[in-house]
Write an enzyme that holds these catalytic residues in place. Structure first.
Site, PDB file in Angstrom:
ATOM      1  N   LYS A 258      31.210  39.809  93.908  1.00 46.56           N
ATOM      2  CA  LYS A 258      30.813  40.058  92.515  1.00 46.56           C
ATOM      3  C   LYS A 258      31.968  40.684  91.720  1.00 46.56           C
ATOM      4  O   LYS A 258      32.162  40.392  90.541  1.00 46.56           O
ATOM      5  CB  LYS A 258      29.585  40.981  92.493  1.00 46.56           C
ATOM      6  CG  LYS A 258      28.324  40.258  92.962  1.00 46.56           C
ATOM      7  CD  LYS A 258      27.108  41.160  92.992  1.00 46.56           C
ATOM      8  CE  LYS A 258      27.177  42.140  94.123  1.00 46.56           C
ATOM      9  NZ  LYS A 258      25.935  42.689  94.602  1.00 46.56           N
TER      10      LYS A 258
ATOM     11  N   SER B 245      29.240  40.967  99.778  1.00 51.52           N
ATOM     12  CA  SER B 245      28.330  41.086  98.644  1.00 51.52           C
ATOM     13  C   SER B 245      28.992  41.856  97.485  1.00 51.52           C
ATOM     14  O   SER B 245      28.982  41.414  96.334  1.00 51.52           O
ATOM     15  CB  SER B 245      27.064  41.797  99.129  1.00 51.52           C
ATOM     16  OG  SER B 245      26.253  42.144  98.062  1.00 51.52           O
TER      17      SER B 245
ATOM     18  N   HIS C 134      33.177  50.770  90.897  1.00 50.02           N
ATOM     19  CA  HIS C 134      31.828  50.478  91.378  1.00 50.02           C
ATOM     20  C   HIS C 134      31.455  51.491  92.450  1.00 50.02           C
ATOM     21  O   HIS C 134      32.291  51.867  93.277  1.00 50.02           O
ATOM     22  CB  HIS C 134      31.816  49.057  91.969  1.00 50.02           C
ATOM     23  CG  HIS C 134      30.497  48.626  92.491  1.00 50.02           C
ATOM     24  ND1 HIS C 134      29.491  48.170  91.675  1.00 50.02           N
ATOM     25  CD2 HIS C 134      29.990  48.592  93.756  1.00 50.02           C
ATOM     26  CE1 HIS C 134      28.432  47.856  92.416  1.00 50.02           C
ATOM     27  NE2 HIS C 134      28.714  48.114  93.676  1.00 50.02           N
TER      28      HIS C 134
ATOM     29  N   ARG D 207      18.551  39.262 103.101  1.00 55.43           N
ATOM     30  CA  ARG D 207      18.965  40.398 103.951  1.00 55.43           C
ATOM     31  C   ARG D 207      17.933  41.513 103.871  1.00 55.43           C
ATOM     32  O   ARG D 207      17.614  42.162 104.867  1.00 55.43           O
ATOM     33  CB  ARG D 207      20.341  40.917 103.501  1.00 55.43           C
ATOM     34  CG  ARG D 207      21.487  40.011 103.925  1.00 55.43           C
ATOM     35  CD  ARG D 207      22.764  40.385 103.192  1.00 55.43           C
ATOM     36  NE  ARG D 207      23.175  41.743 103.458  1.00 55.43           N
ATOM     37  CZ  ARG D 207      23.930  42.472 102.625  1.00 55.43           C
ATOM     38  NH1 ARG D 207      24.377  41.951 101.500  1.00 55.43           N
ATOM     39  NH2 ARG D 207      24.266  43.694 102.929  1.00 55.43           N
TER      40      ARG D 207
ATOM     41  N   ASP E  12      25.149  35.332  96.448  1.00 59.99           N
ATOM     42  CA  ASP E  12      24.851  36.729  96.805  1.00 59.99           C
ATOM     43  C   ASP E  12      23.418  37.089  96.456  1.00 59.99           C
ATOM     44  O   ASP E  12      22.741  37.787  97.205  1.00 59.99           O
ATOM     45  CB  ASP E  12      25.820  37.692  96.106  1.00 59.99           C
ATOM     46  CG  ASP E  12      25.458  39.133  96.427  1.00 59.99           C
ATOM     47  OD1 ASP E  12      25.530  39.500  97.616  1.00 59.99           O
ATOM     48  OD2 ASP E  12      25.066  39.873  95.520  1.00 59.99           O
TER      49      ASP E  12
HETATM   50  N1  URA Z   1      25.669  46.743  97.086  1.00 60.84           N
HETATM   51  C1  URA Z   1      25.777  45.401  97.001  1.00 60.84           C
HETATM   52  O1  URA Z   1      26.025  44.854  95.939  1.00 60.84           O
HETATM   53  N2  URA Z   1      25.608  44.684  98.126  1.00 60.84           N
HETATM   54  C2  URA Z   1      25.336  45.229  99.333  1.00 60.84           C
HETATM   55  O2  URA Z   1      25.193  44.511 100.307  1.00 60.84           O
HETATM   56  C3  URA Z   1      25.219  46.626  99.399  1.00 60.84           C
HETATM   57  C4  URA Z   1      25.408  47.366  98.255  1.00 60.84           C
END
Ligand code: URA
Length: 435
Positions: free
Chosen positions: A187, A183, A82, A168, A161
């Site tokens: 995931k 976050s 990622h 946010r 999230d």
């Molecule tokens: N990518 C994400 O999935 N969450 C964040 O807070 C920042 C980048």
């Protein structure tokens, strides 16, 4: 225990206990705690931070707001990669089939582009017919059958999230290391993978602007992942110039196809091979980085990685013929060549300006609802360190929007800095952080 007391504790710099974090996150996910109280907690976390233990609990709690995939019935090591996002980053399109061709399972869940930053799902959807919304059962089945699948976030993964990220975004609390860590990792943990490689981008085109900030985030990611039993390696890489030669969805997909067929920009190749080699090492199917690179180069040169990509596109209902004949893809109505203003060496190519220009050309979004023109974008004909001659074409822009072409022409002339002195290209990989 109540929400007020938990907010006050964090506001005063206290460390939250696991049951307090669980109470808050689960309450919020189930609409029992309102946005205004979550906003206050987010700001308290932003201002006072969290310990690694708190961040690990936050991550686990966010993960538990949804389902966790389970690949136990599918043999083999499962790993994902990622990136925190940047301009021209098409690494996943090459890496996922390449690593799968080496025999490692790659269940990849990716995101969409927003603002200057591109998204893997949009690049895949530039292929006519490609479906990124597979059901979880289809996802399992494809991983079992061909070892790779690339899909988007589902409603059932980390719903906390999704709500928290939107909040946010509206409350100026995005740039918080514990919140970013929670976050991203919640995931990734939900994917039920055995290992993870992260690419934390640094520079004007990334949301971490300095290498020092990226190191802090990288350490938080590695430690928090370890506390949740997910072996993770973080690469910190430069994102001050776009990665590779193309920015814009189809142009990037085409660059990835070219690379899978055996050619491509050296920085794209360097990063893809480094991240892929790390994945093979973590899966323990090779004993050294040299062996991994040798194996990966063989898979690229023999066409095995490209065949795996075609197989994945076919499984996900995409038009494979366009992969074999990419020149058949529709072209933009307008093309414009950008020329070098002087002789010299490319010193800077401002990734942020390039990314925002792609949006203006129609190739990205400012809000999630915006429609994308997959053809639109920018091809770079040079990279930092290259020598150029006055009036040489250094970039070509593609769009159906006549007015945008003129505006981008103007913006791009400032995005390239040409120096009279020789420029050494800085190293792409700044650091690697392992557990
Ligand atoms: N990518 C994400 O999935 N969450 C964040 O807070 C920042 C980048």
């Amino acid at each position: 225990m109540n929400a007020y007391q938990i907010i006050a504790k964090k506001r005063d710099g206290g460390a939250l206990a696991a049951d307090e974090i669980d109470y808050f996150i689960h309450g919020y996910a189930h609409d029992k705690i309102p946005d205004y109280q979550m906003s206050a907690l987010l700001m308290a976390i932003y201002l006072n931070g969290m310990s690694f233990a708190e961040t690990a609990t936050l991550t686990r709690s966010m993960l538990e707001s949804g389902i966790r995939m389970n690949f136990k019935n599918i043999p083999g090591y499962k790993i994902d990669k990622h990136s925190t996002g940047g301009v021209g980053d098409k690494v996943s399109l090459v890496l996922a089939p390449l690593v799968a061709a080496a025999g490692v399972k790659v269940p990849m869940i990716s995101g969409r582009g927003l603002g200057h930053s591109g998204g893997t799902l949009d690049k895949l959807e530039a292929i006519p017919g490609f479906r990124t919304n597979l059901s979880i059962d289809e996802f399992y089945q494809q991983i079992d059958e061909i070892g790779v699948a690339m899909i988007g976030q589902t409603e059932r993964i980390c719903p906390a999230d999704k709500k928290m990220y939107a909040l946010r975004d509206a409350t100026a609390t995005i740039e918080s290391v514990p919140l970013i860590t929670g976050s991203i990792l919640s995931k990734k943990l939900a994917e039920g993978i055995d290992g993870l490689v992260l690419d934390v981008k640094t520079g004007v085109g990334a949301f971490m602007k300095t290498a020092d900030d990226s190191r802090i985030l990288a350490e938080s990611l590695v430690k928090t992942a370890a506390l949740n039993d997910l072996p993770t390696t973080v690469f910190i890489t430069r994102m001050d110039e776009p990665l590779g030669r193309a920015a814009g969805n189809w142009l990037e997909t085409r660059e990835a196809i070219d690379y899978l067929k055996g050619g491509g920009a050296s920085d794209l190749m360097e990063l893809t091979l480094a991240l892929s080699a790390e994945m093979l090492l973590m899966a323990k199917i090779v004993r050294s980085a040299e062996e991994a690179r040798h194996r990966l180069n063989e898979l690229l040169n023999s066409g095995a990685a490209f065949r795996k990509f075609c197989q994945m596109v076919e499984h996900q209902h995409g038009d494979v013929s366009i992969l074999h004949e990419p020149e058949q893809y529709p072209r933009s109505k307008y093309e414009l060549h950008i020329k070098a203003l002087r002789d010299g060496f490319i010193k800077e190519i401002d990734a942020l300006t390039i990314g925002l220009s792609v949006v203006q050309l129609g190739g990205g979004r400012l809000v999630m609802e915006d429609q994308i023109d997959y053809k639109a974008g920018i091809l770079l004909h040079c990279q930092i360190g290259d020598a150029v001659k006055k009036d040489q074409t250094i970039a070509t822009i593609y769009s159906d929007r006549e007015k945008a072409i003129a505006e981008v022409d103007c913006a791009l002339s400032k995005a390239f800095t040409i120096s009279g002195e020789c420029v050494k290209k800085p190293s792409l990989i700044i650091d690697v952080v392992r557990p």
